[in-house]
Design an enzyme around this catalytic site. Structure first.
Site, PDB file in Angstrom:
ATOM      1  N   LYS A   1      30.157 -12.724  24.215  1.00 29.76           N
ATOM      2  CA  LYS A   1      31.410 -12.299  23.583  1.00 29.76           C
ATOM      3  C   LYS A   1      31.257 -11.981  22.099  1.00 29.76           C
ATOM      4  O   LYS A   1      32.096 -11.326  21.509  1.00 29.76           O
ATOM      5  CB  LYS A   1      32.509 -13.331  23.804  1.00 29.76           C
ATOM      6  CG  LYS A   1      33.004 -13.316  25.244  1.00 29.76           C
ATOM      7  CD  LYS A   1      34.494 -13.385  25.319  1.00 29.76           C
ATOM      8  CE  LYS A   1      35.044 -13.189  26.714  1.00 29.76           C
ATOM      9  NZ  LYS A   1      34.414 -14.040  27.742  1.00 29.76           N
TER      10      LYS A   1
ATOM     11  N   SER B   1      25.716 -14.733  31.447  1.00 27.35           N
ATOM     12  CA  SER B   1      26.639 -14.389  30.364  1.00 27.35           C
ATOM     13  C   SER B   1      26.879 -15.462  29.310  1.00 27.35           C
ATOM     14  O   SER B   1      27.302 -15.154  28.202  1.00 27.35           O
ATOM     15  CB  SER B   1      27.977 -13.962  30.965  1.00 27.35           C
ATOM     16  OG  SER B   1      28.479 -14.982  31.822  1.00 27.35           O
TER      17      SER B   1
HETATM   18  C1  LIG Z   1      34.478 -13.954  29.032  1.00 29.98           C
HETATM   19  C2  LIG Z   1      33.327 -14.312  29.867  1.00 29.98           C
HETATM   20  C3  LIG Z   1      33.033 -13.626  31.066  1.00 29.98           C
HETATM   21  C4  LIG Z   1      33.908 -12.543  31.636  1.00 29.98           C
HETATM   22  O1  LIG Z   1      34.142 -11.468  30.770  1.00 29.98           O
HETATM   23  P1  LIG Z   1      35.405 -10.534  30.955  1.00 29.98           P
HETATM   24  O2  LIG Z   1      35.246  -9.462  29.951  1.00 29.98           O
HETATM   25  O3  LIG Z   1      36.640 -11.358  30.710  1.00 29.98           O
HETATM   26  O4  LIG Z   1      35.380 -10.034  32.376  1.00 29.98           O
HETATM   27  C5  LIG Z   1      31.883 -13.986  31.750  1.00 29.98           C
HETATM   28  N1  LIG Z   1      31.078 -14.986  31.320  1.00 29.98           N
HETATM   29  C6  LIG Z   1      31.326 -15.662  30.193  1.00 29.98           C
HETATM   30  C7  LIG Z   1      30.377 -16.731  29.778  1.00 29.98           C
HETATM   31  C8  LIG Z   1      32.447 -15.352  29.414  1.00 29.98           C
HETATM   32  O5  LIG Z   1      32.696 -16.035  28.285  1.00 29.98           O
END
Ligand SMILES: *Cc1c(COP(=O)(O)O)cnc(C)c1O
Length: 327
Positions: free
Chosen positions: A54, A312
């Site tokens: 993010k 992510s």
């Molecule tokens: C926010 C987030 C997501 C999903 O992202 P979106 O843009 O809301 O679909 C996935 N993994 C992590 C660790 C996140 O913080």
């Protein structure tokens, strides 16, 4: 409201804006998921400062504020990775982030975000209540709201992952991405599909409270009841007035997988025991999908021989993580 243009050019601009602040993360082969027919590579966004992708969107958005706008401060209602990212980004550029949250948010989360340098406003007992404080700070104090996903600069920032994946893995046939609000998958899919429309985009969400899945089924943004999940970063709605991410999801997602809590847990365990990676639930959903025999069989026709996985984030409470990997 005026809708800002979101295209490939915006992603290239984002890449320049985040350069030197956000890490260009490695894309490494997952030996435990690969065999002679298939190579699976993991994009390690767990290695970002703040521990999740993010930061890309937040830095891109804050970098484009004028000094005057930045001086008024940035604000959001996210208690999770977006709140951390926005705080980090604001601080980097010499601004102040305010994070609004409800009384239900645990003290350790509040302390963690304060430690990064945020001001915290606490009100009410739901995310909607916290959002009313955001609206007030925007209208009364002129703060700039930067939301977690439905914003052109945020999506373009997340899309830089797609550029890096193409450069490091030009043969990529498919990509598996965790899906919540859809900024992550929207940005990456936009880049990959423009480079090669045959690249398959696979979305993974927890079955508990899967809002975008419900919206895609309904053909329009709808609300669902939020439920706690191990993949807590994938919770929450997409907004009934969604501007960008519903459309991106509708046009670009080839397959959507929903996971049970125990499947998510197994994904976290697999990453830890086989790849030595600490990931939060949301970060492990792609792995969880691939190690489940039934799901892998279903995905088989889409995967091709070169698969990219976005790991992510890693921001899981360590007491929770410890319990998950204890056996
Ligand atoms: C926010 C987030 C997501 C999903 O992202 P979106 O843009 O809301 O679909 C996935 N993994 C992590 C660790 C996140 O913080």
């Amino acid at each position: 409201m005026h809708k800002k243009i979101l295209n490939l050019q915006a992603v290239y601009t984002a890449r320049n804006n985040i350069n030197g602040i956000v890490r260009r993360t490695p894309l490494i082969k997952a030996e435990s998921l690969s065999n002679s027919n298939i190579e699976v590579r993991m994009k390690l966004e767990t290695l970002q400062p703040i521990g999740a992708f993010k930061l890309r969107g937040a830095v891109n958005a804050v970098s484009q504020l004028t000094p005057e706008a930045l001086s008024r401060g940035v604000v959001c209602a996210s208690t999770g990775n977006h709140g951390r990212a926005l705080t980090y980004a604001a601080k980097h550029f010499g601004g102040q982030a305010t994070i609004c949250m409800s009384k239900l948010v645990p003290q350790n989360k509040i302390d963690a975000i304060k430690a990064l340098g945020a001001k915290v406003e606490i009100f009410g007992d739901s995310q909607d209540d916290a959002q009313t404080i955001v609206d007030k700070l925007v209208s009364e104090q002129g703060m700039i709201e930067l939301p977690p996903f439905d914003h052109a600069d945020i999506i373009a920032g997340q899309g830089t992952i797609g550029l890096e994946m193409l450069e490091d893995f030009s043969a990529i046939d498919s990509v598996i991405i965790g899906l919540s609000g859809g900024g992550l998958i929207g940005g990456i899919a936009m880049v990959l599909k423009q480079a090669n429309p045959n690249i398959k985009v696979i979305a993974v969400s927890p079955e508990r409270g899967a809002c975008m899945a419900a919206c895609l089924a309904a053909g329009k943004p709808v609300e669902v009841i939020e439920e706690p999940t191990l993949a807590d970063s994938l919770g929450g709605g997409i907004g009934l007035n969604n501007q960008y991410t519903f459309d991106l999801a509708q046009r670009n997602i080839d397959e959507l997988v929903l996971l049970t809590e125990s499947q998510i847990k197994r994904g976290m365990q697999h990453l830890f025991y086989n790849e030595g990676i600490v990931a939060e639930g949301a970060g492990a959903v792609g792995v969880a999908a691939l190690i489940d025999e039934k799901i892998r069989k279903r995905l088989q026709p889409l995967l091709g021989s070169n698969v990219g996985l976005v790991i992510s984030g890693k921001n899981v409470d360590m007491d929770v993580f410890h319990k998950i990997v204890a056996r």
